[in-house]
Design a protein around this motif. Structure first.
Motif, short mmCIF file in Angstrom:
data_model
loop_
_atom_site.label_atom_id
_atom_site.label_comp_id
_atom_site.label_asym_id
_atom_site.label_seq_id
_atom_site.Cartn_x
_atom_site.Cartn_y
_atom_site.Cartn_z
N HIS A 358 54.33 10.60 -29.65
CA HIS A 358 54.03 9.23 -30.07
C HIS A 358 54.10 9.04 -31.59
O HIS A 358 53.79 8.00 -32.09
N PRO A 407 51.80 -1.54 -25.90
CA PRO A 407 52.29 -0.52 -26.84
C PRO A 407 53.78 -0.71 -27.14
O PRO A 407 54.51 -1.30 -26.34
N PRO A 411 60.67 4.35 -31.87
CA PRO A 411 62.07 4.00 -32.15
C PRO A 411 62.37 2.52 -31.87
O PRO A 411 63.51 2.07 -32.04
N GLN A 451 53.08 -3.20 -20.21
CA GLN A 451 54.17 -3.27 -21.17
C GLN A 451 55.24 -4.21 -20.62
O GLN A 451 55.54 -4.15 -19.43
N PHE A 485 50.78 5.24 -17.92
CA PHE A 485 52.16 5.23 -18.44
C PHE A 485 53.02 6.39 -17.91
O PHE A 485 54.17 6.53 -18.29
N LYS A 522 58.47 3.50 -11.85
CA LYS A 522 58.55 4.76 -12.58
C LYS A 522 57.74 5.80 -11.81
O LYS A 522 56.54 5.57 -11.63
N THR A 526 62.29 5.02 -16.02
CA THR A 526 61.27 5.20 -17.06
C THR A 526 60.89 3.79 -17.52
O THR A 526 61.52 2.81 -17.10
P1 XMP Z 1 58.93 6.11 -20.75
O1 XMP Z 1 60.11 5.33 -21.15
O2 XMP Z 1 59.06 7.58 -21.03
O3 XMP Z 1 57.72 5.59 -21.67
O4 XMP Z 1 58.52 5.84 -19.32
C1 XMP Z 1 56.37 5.96 -21.52
C2 XMP Z 1 55.61 5.39 -22.71
O5 XMP Z 1 56.00 6.06 -23.90
C3 XMP Z 1 56.56 5.15 -24.83
N1 XMP Z 1 57.71 5.83 -25.46
C4 XMP Z 1 57.76 6.23 -26.74
N2 XMP Z 1 56.87 6.09 -27.75
N3 XMP Z 1 58.36 7.23 -29.21
C5 XMP Z 1 57.20 6.57 -28.98
O6 XMP Z 1 56.43 6.41 -29.93
C6 XMP Z 1 59.30 7.40 -28.26
O7 XMP Z 1 60.35 8.00 -28.50
C7 XMP Z 1 58.98 6.87 -26.96
N4 XMP Z 1 59.65 6.85 -25.77
C8 XMP Z 1 58.86 6.20 -24.88
C9 XMP Z 1 56.96 3.94 -24.02
O8 XMP Z 1 56.99 2.75 -24.80
C10 XMP Z 1 55.90 3.92 -22.95
O9 XMP Z 1 54.70 3.30 -23.42
#
Ligand code: XMP
Length: 530
Positions: A358, A407, A411, A451, A485, A522, A526
Motif C-alpha cells: 500500500h 480507498p 498508482p 470502492q 478487500f 473477486k 480483482t
Molecule cells: P485488487 O485490485 O488487488 O485490489 O483486488 C485490492 C485493494 O488494493 C488496492 N490496490 C492497490 N493499492 N497500490 C496501492 O496502494 C497498488 O498497486 C494497488 N493495487 C491494488 C485496491 O485499490 C483495492 O483497495
C-alpha cells in the motif's frame, strides 16, 4: 500500561483491542525485547499465545528476567502459559500434534483471594475458546489449578503466593464471552490499572513522544494522499512540531478529478498543515507513454514517486540551512496501521518488516537507505482503523467526510485504464469517474460500497451520435462490496440509476460511445482492472 509480549499469535492484537476498549492502555512488544529494554514501566505483563511449541528448536523464549522478577504480575495465555510452566520444569508441558480447537466449558476453582479477584464476576463455570496443541501435563510447583476441563485438567493455573497466572484458553476472543472481564480483572484488580484511558490521552502521549524523538530542530517529511490515515498522521505531527513537519502531496496527474485541489483545501486551509503540492503530472504521463503492462506501470510510477519525494526532502534540507530554527530532515512519517504491522509479524514478534503493497512502489526502503537516509516515524502503528478515526476526532479533524472515502490505489487511475495511459484517456476516465461517484453520492448509496470507480477499456466501439456514426471509448464502471478487500461482490445497482449514469457519461464526456458495468466478483476478478 499493560505490556503484551507477543509470541506471534494471530490473536495478540485482540488482547490490545479488548483492553483498550475497556479504557486500559496497553502496548505490544515482541517477545525478543529484553526485560531491561522495555521502554516504559508496565503495571502488568500478558504473555500472548503463539504458533510454536516450546519444544521447537526455534521457539521464541522471552528473556528469563520476565519470569524471575516478582514485582510485576504476569498472565500467560496459551503458549504464554506453557512458557511459564516450561521455564519451571520442561516436563510440565506435553508435546502434542493433535490440535484442540473450539469451545469448551471450564469449571472454576476459587482457591484463593487473588484468584477470586482475577475471576471476579465470572461464575462457577464458563464457556471458553481453545486453540492449542501442546498443553500442561502436570501442575508446576507452587501453583494451583484454577480452571479445568475434562481434556485439560490444568486449563488455568495460579501461583500460590505471587501474581502469576496462566490460562490455556483465549480470553481475548469473543468466543470466550467472559474473556474481556478476565482481562479487565487482571489489569484493574491485580495490576492496579485505572480504566480511564481515552484517545485524548493517546494524543498527549504521542505528541510528547514525537517531540522527544524529533528534538528541538530536526524536521519531518511525509507524503499525504487526502485519505484518513495520512491526514490524521499529518495533523498529529503538525500538532507536535508545527511547521517542522512538511506534508507533501505529489500530484501524479493520476488522482481523481479535482482531488489535489480538495486535499490542499483540507490540509492547508482547514487544518493549517505545512503542505507542498508538487505538480508532477507531466513527468508521470511522459514516463508512462507507450507502457501497457500493469506491473511495469506500477514500477514506473513508484520509482518516479520516490524521485520526486527524495528531491523534495533534499530541497527542504537545503532551505533549512538558511532558517535559524530548522535543522536537518531526519524523519519520514508513515501512516502504517496496526493491521499492516500484524500482517508482517512472524512468531518472532512485531519486528520491523513493513508491508509495501500500500505504499507506492516500496517507498520506505528507498527513503530509508537512499541519499536522504530518513528514519521512520509511525504514530498510528499501534492503532486500528476505527481508532484512527477516533484519533482524528480527538485532533479536531472532521473525519466523517474523510472516513468513508473509498480507498484509492497509489498508482491511481493508471491501473484503471487498460492499456496505454495517455493524457486524453486519463481525462476521459477522470470525467466519467466524477459523474459516476457524484451520482452514487446523490443516490445516498456511497457508503453501501467499499470502492467504486469508472475505468477505461483498451478498445473502442462504434456508436451513433445524432445522425452520425461515432467510434469512441468504452467506459467500465466498477463498484465493489467488501470489508476485507480480499474478496468482494459487485454492487447490485438499481438498473434505472445505472442507465441514468450511462446516459450522463455518454452525453457529457466527449469521446465515449459506450458504458458497461463490470459485474465480476473477486475472485476471479480483482477490484482494480490491472
Ligand atoms: P485488487 O485490485 O488487488 O485490489 O483486488 C485490492 C485493494 O488494493 C488496492 N490496490 C492497490 N493499492 N497500490 C496501492 O496502494 C497498488 O498497486 C494497488 N493495487 C491494488 C485496491 O485499490 C483495492 O483497495
Amino acid at each position: 500500561t499493560i505490556l503484551v509480549l507477543d509470541h506471534g499469535s494471530q490473536y495478540s492484537h485482540l488482547i490490545l483491542r479488548r483492553l483498550r476498549d475497556m479504557g486500559i492502555y496497553c502496548e505490544l512488544l515482541g517477545c525478543d525485547v529484553p526485560f531491561a529494554d522495555i521502554p516504559f514501566r508496565p503495571k502488568g505483563i500478558i504473555l500472548s499465545g503463539g504458533p510454536a511449541s516450546v519444544y521447537d528448536a526455534e521457539a521464541p523464549h522471552a528473556d528469563p528476567a520476565y519470569f524471575e522478577q516478582t514485582e510485576i504480575p504476569l498472565l500467560g495465555i496459551c503458549y504464554g502459559n506453557q512458557s511459564i510452566a516450561w521455564r519451571l520444569d520442561p516436563m510440565n508441558v506435553i508435546r502434542s500434534d493433535h490440535r484442540e480447537y473450539g469451545s469448551a466449558e471450564v469449571k472454576i476453582h476459587r482457591v484463593s483471594s487473588h484468584v477470586d479477584r482475577l475471576l471476579e464476576g465470572v461464575g462457577e463455570s464458563m464457556e471458553v475458546w481453545m486453540s492449542h496443541s501442546d498443553k500442561l501435563g502436570s501442575l508446576p510447583e507452587n501453583f494451583e489449578i484454577i480452571c479445568e476441563t475434562p481434556s485439560s485438567p490444568f486449563a488455568g493455573i495460579a501461583h500460590k503466593d505471587s501474581h502469576v497466572f496462566g490460562l490455556q484458553f483465549h480470553p481475548e476472543v469473543t468466543n470466550t464471552p467472559c474473556g474481556g472481564q478476565i482481562l479487565k480483572n487482571f489489569a484493574v484488580n491485580i495490576c492496579g490499572c485505572s480504566p480511564n484511558w481515552t484517545m485524548s490521552n493517546f494524543v498527549d502521549q504521542e505528541i510528547a513522544r514525537v517531540r522527544k524523538l524529533v528534538g528541538e530542530k530536526s524536521q519531518v517529511i511525509g507524503a499525504v494522499s487526502g485519505g484518513v490515515d495520512s491526514t490524521v498522521a499529518a495533523q498529529l505531527l503538525k500538532t507536535a512540531i508545527g511547521d517542522r513537519f512538511h506534508a507533501v502531496l505529489i500530484d501524479t496527474g493520476l488522482l481523481r478529478l479535482e482531488e489535489s485541489q480538495q486535499v490542499k483545501e483540507t490540509l492547508q486551509e482547514h487544518l493549517g498543515i505545512n503542505l507542498t503540492v508538487i505538480d508532477a503530472s507531466k513527468a508521470f504521463l511522459d514516463a508512462l507513454a507507450g507502457i501497457t503492462e500493469p506491473e511495469q506501470k506500477r514500477k514506473v510510477i513508484g520509482n518516479l514517486f520516490i524521485d520526486f519525494f527524495e528531491k523534495e526532502a533534499l530541497r527542504i534540507e537545503k532551505d533549512a540551512e538558511n532558517t535559524p530554527n530548522a535543522g536537518p530532515v531526519r524523519y519520514f512519517l508513515q501512516g502504517t496501521l496496526y493491521p499492516d504491522v500484524i500482517e508482517s509479524i512472524s512468531w518472532k514478534g512485531p519486528s520491523a518488516t513493513i508491508k509495501t503493497h500500500h505504499n507506492v512502489g516500496g517507498l520506505p526502503a528507498r527513503m530509508l537507505n537512499g541519499e536522504a537516509k530518513l528514519q521512520l516515524i509511525e504514530p498510528l502503528r499501534e492503532l486500528f482503523k476505527d481508532e484512527v478515526r477516533a484519533l482524528g476526532r480527538a485532533l479536531s479533524i472532521h473525519v466523517d467526510d474523510l472516513v468513508m472515502r473509498h480507498p484509492f490505489p497509489g498508482p491511481g487511475i493508471a491501473i484503471r485504464i487498460i492499456g496505454e495511459v495517455t493524457p486524453e484517456r486519463v481525462a476521459i476516465a477522470r470525467k466519467a469517474d466524477h459523474i459516476f461517484i457524484t451520482e452514487i453520492k446523490k443516490a445516498g448509496i456511497y457508503n453501501e460500497m467499499a470502492q467504486a470507480y469508472a475505468g477505461l477499456d483498451s478498445n473502442k466501439a462504434v456508436g451513433v451520435m445524432g445522425d452520425n456514426r461515432s467510434y469512441g471509448y468504452i467506459i467500465i464502471l466498477r463498484a465493489i462490496v467488501t470489508t476485507d478487500f480480499m474478496t468482494g461482490e459487485p454492487y447490485e445497482f438499481d438498473f434505472k440509476l445505472l442507465k441514468k449514469i450511462s446516459t450522463r457519461i455518454c452525453n457529457e464526456v466527449h469521446g465515449v460511445s459506450r458504458v458497461t458495468y463490470d459485474c465480476t466478483s473477486k475472485p476471479p476478478g480483482t477490484i482494480e482492472l490491472e
